[in-house]
Design an enzyme around this catalytic site. Structure first.
Site, PDB file in Angstrom:
ATOM      1  N   ASP A 263       1.826  11.320 -43.297  1.00 46.14           N
ATOM      2  CA  ASP A 263       1.863  11.839 -41.927  1.00 46.14           C
ATOM      3  C   ASP A 263       1.636  10.694 -40.940  1.00 46.14           C
ATOM      4  O   ASP A 263       0.957   9.716 -41.261  1.00 46.14           O
ATOM      5  CB  ASP A 263       0.772  12.906 -41.747  1.00 46.14           C
ATOM      6  CG  ASP A 263       1.041  13.837 -40.575  1.00 46.14           C
ATOM      7  OD1 ASP A 263       1.361  15.013 -40.816  1.00 46.14           O
ATOM      8  OD2 ASP A 263       0.921  13.394 -39.419  1.00 46.14           O
TER       9      ASP A 263
ATOM     10  N   SER B 174      15.816  24.646 -40.248  1.00 48.82           N
ATOM     11  CA  SER B 174      15.329  25.655 -39.305  1.00 48.82           C
ATOM     12  C   SER B 174      16.439  26.660 -39.065  1.00 48.82           C
ATOM     13  O   SER B 174      17.625  26.339 -39.201  1.00 48.82           O
ATOM     14  CB  SER B 174      14.923  24.997 -37.980  1.00 48.82           C
ATOM     15  OG  SER B 174      14.764  25.962 -36.954  1.00 48.82           O
TER      16      SER B 174
ATOM     17  N   TYR C  14      17.611  19.400 -31.340  1.00 48.14           N
ATOM     18  CA  TYR C  14      16.880  19.956 -32.486  1.00 48.14           C
ATOM     19  C   TYR C  14      17.839  20.641 -33.456  1.00 48.14           C
ATOM     20  O   TYR C  14      17.783  20.436 -34.671  1.00 48.14           O
ATOM     21  CB  TYR C  14      15.826  20.938 -31.987  1.00 48.14           C
ATOM     22  CG  TYR C  14      14.941  21.510 -33.062  1.00 48.14           C
ATOM     23  CD1 TYR C  14      13.989  20.717 -33.701  1.00 48.14           C
ATOM     24  CD2 TYR C  14      15.052  22.844 -33.443  1.00 48.14           C
ATOM     25  CE1 TYR C  14      13.173  21.246 -34.693  1.00 48.14           C
ATOM     26  CE2 TYR C  14      14.235  23.383 -34.424  1.00 48.14           C
ATOM     27  CZ  TYR C  14      13.301  22.582 -35.043  1.00 48.14           C
ATOM     28  OH  TYR C  14      12.496  23.109 -36.031  1.00 48.14           O
TER      29      TYR C  14
ATOM     30  N   LYS D 144      18.642  19.669 -37.410  1.00 49.28           N
ATOM     31  CA  LYS D 144      18.415  20.612 -38.505  1.00 49.28           C
ATOM     32  C   LYS D 144      19.717  21.040 -39.160  1.00 49.28           C
ATOM     33  O   LYS D 144      19.774  21.298 -40.365  1.00 49.28           O
ATOM     34  CB  LYS D 144      17.647  21.831 -37.986  1.00 49.28           C
ATOM     35  CG  LYS D 144      16.233  21.517 -37.514  1.00 49.28           C
ATOM     36  CD  LYS D 144      15.384  20.897 -38.616  1.00 49.28           C
ATOM     37  CE  LYS D 144      13.940  20.705 -38.201  1.00 49.28           C
ATOM     38  NZ  LYS D 144      13.080  20.179 -39.295  1.00 49.28           N
TER      39      LYS D 144
END
Length: 253
Positions: free
Chosen positions: A36, A146, A159, A163
């Site tokens: 991360d 997504s 976005y 995706k």
């Protein structure tokens, strides 16, 4: 793929879907590496499950190589990669202040799409070099897309593009890596109760939940992790994209 004893690498594991996935893998006996950008969050999550925290950016070749190398030295080599890292910056193609800034679009594509590919290519190289298990498997990769890949809303051009690219990679990646005994699958989650949504007022959360046919609630990250478990353990699942969304279909806004 048998989870117990396998070395696993989870990106975006400091919170949300990645953290829940790391916890699930640890509960089933995997050697878990939590990767991360937020080092503090990664360490806190790793301490909770007895995993190893790795700090870095998935879109950086150097950071990704270091993370994959660390995971590859554990157990009998890197066997599981789950890509959960991503950002969701919103912005209209043509807004009140003019056209969307190109660097803003590029950043979302770089972190979400390029970052996923970066981790996948490096992990695949390590998996392919690992010994073949009794079931002829060498590794499994689960990527996170997504529902926005299919029904992007206003302000989600970047976005949705990122995706959608992840969705489109599922089949060719699975076909390419099949000869090495490596499977590739993708989950396209709907609206989940991640830290971002936790910060919204209860009224806003209820409004989002009301748009989901059944069950009419936000998704639990543990449910995402359970879908990851299924994709890892079911050897016949390959090249697939699974919607995990309570039958929601996103409206324009």
């Amino acid at each position: 793929m048998i989870i117990k004893g396998s070395s696993a690498l989870v990106t975006g594991a400091g919170s949300g879907l990645g953290k829940a996935t790391a916890q699930m893998l640890a509960e089933r006996g995997a050697i878990v590496h939590l990767f991360d950008r937020n080092g503090g969050a990664a360490k806190a999550a790793a301490d909770e499950i007895g995993g190893t925290a790795l700090v870095g950016d998935v879109s950086s070749e150097q950071d990704a190589e270091a993370a994959v190398e660390a995971a590859a030295t554990a157990g009998d080599g890197l066997r599981i990669l789950v890509n959960c890292a991503g950002i969701g910056t919103a912005g209209r193609i043509l807004g009140r202040d003019g056209p969307m800034r190109l660097p803003d679009f590029e950043k979302v594509i770089r972190v979400n799409l390029v970052g996923t590919f970066n981790m996948m290519r490096l992990a695949a190289a390590k998996m392919a070099a690992a010994s073949e298990r009794a079931d002829k498997a060498r590794g499994v990769i689960v990527n996170t897309a997504s529902v926005a890949a299919f029904e992007g809303q206003l302000g989600q051009a970047a976005y949705s593009a990122s995706k959608g690219g992840i969705v489109s990679m599922a089949l060719p990646a699975a076909r390419e890596l099949a000869r090495f005994g490596i499977r590739v699958n993708t989950i396209a989650p709907g609206i989940f109760l991640t830290p971002l949504l936790h910060s919204l007022p209860e009224e806003a959360q209820q409004s989002l939940a009301g748009a989901i046919p059944y069950p009419s609630r936000l998704g639990d990250p543990a449910e995402f992790a359970d879908a990851v478990r299924f994709l890892i353990e079911n050897q016949y699942m390959n090249g697939e994209v699974i919607r995990l969304d309570g039958a929601i279909r996103m409206q324009p806004r």
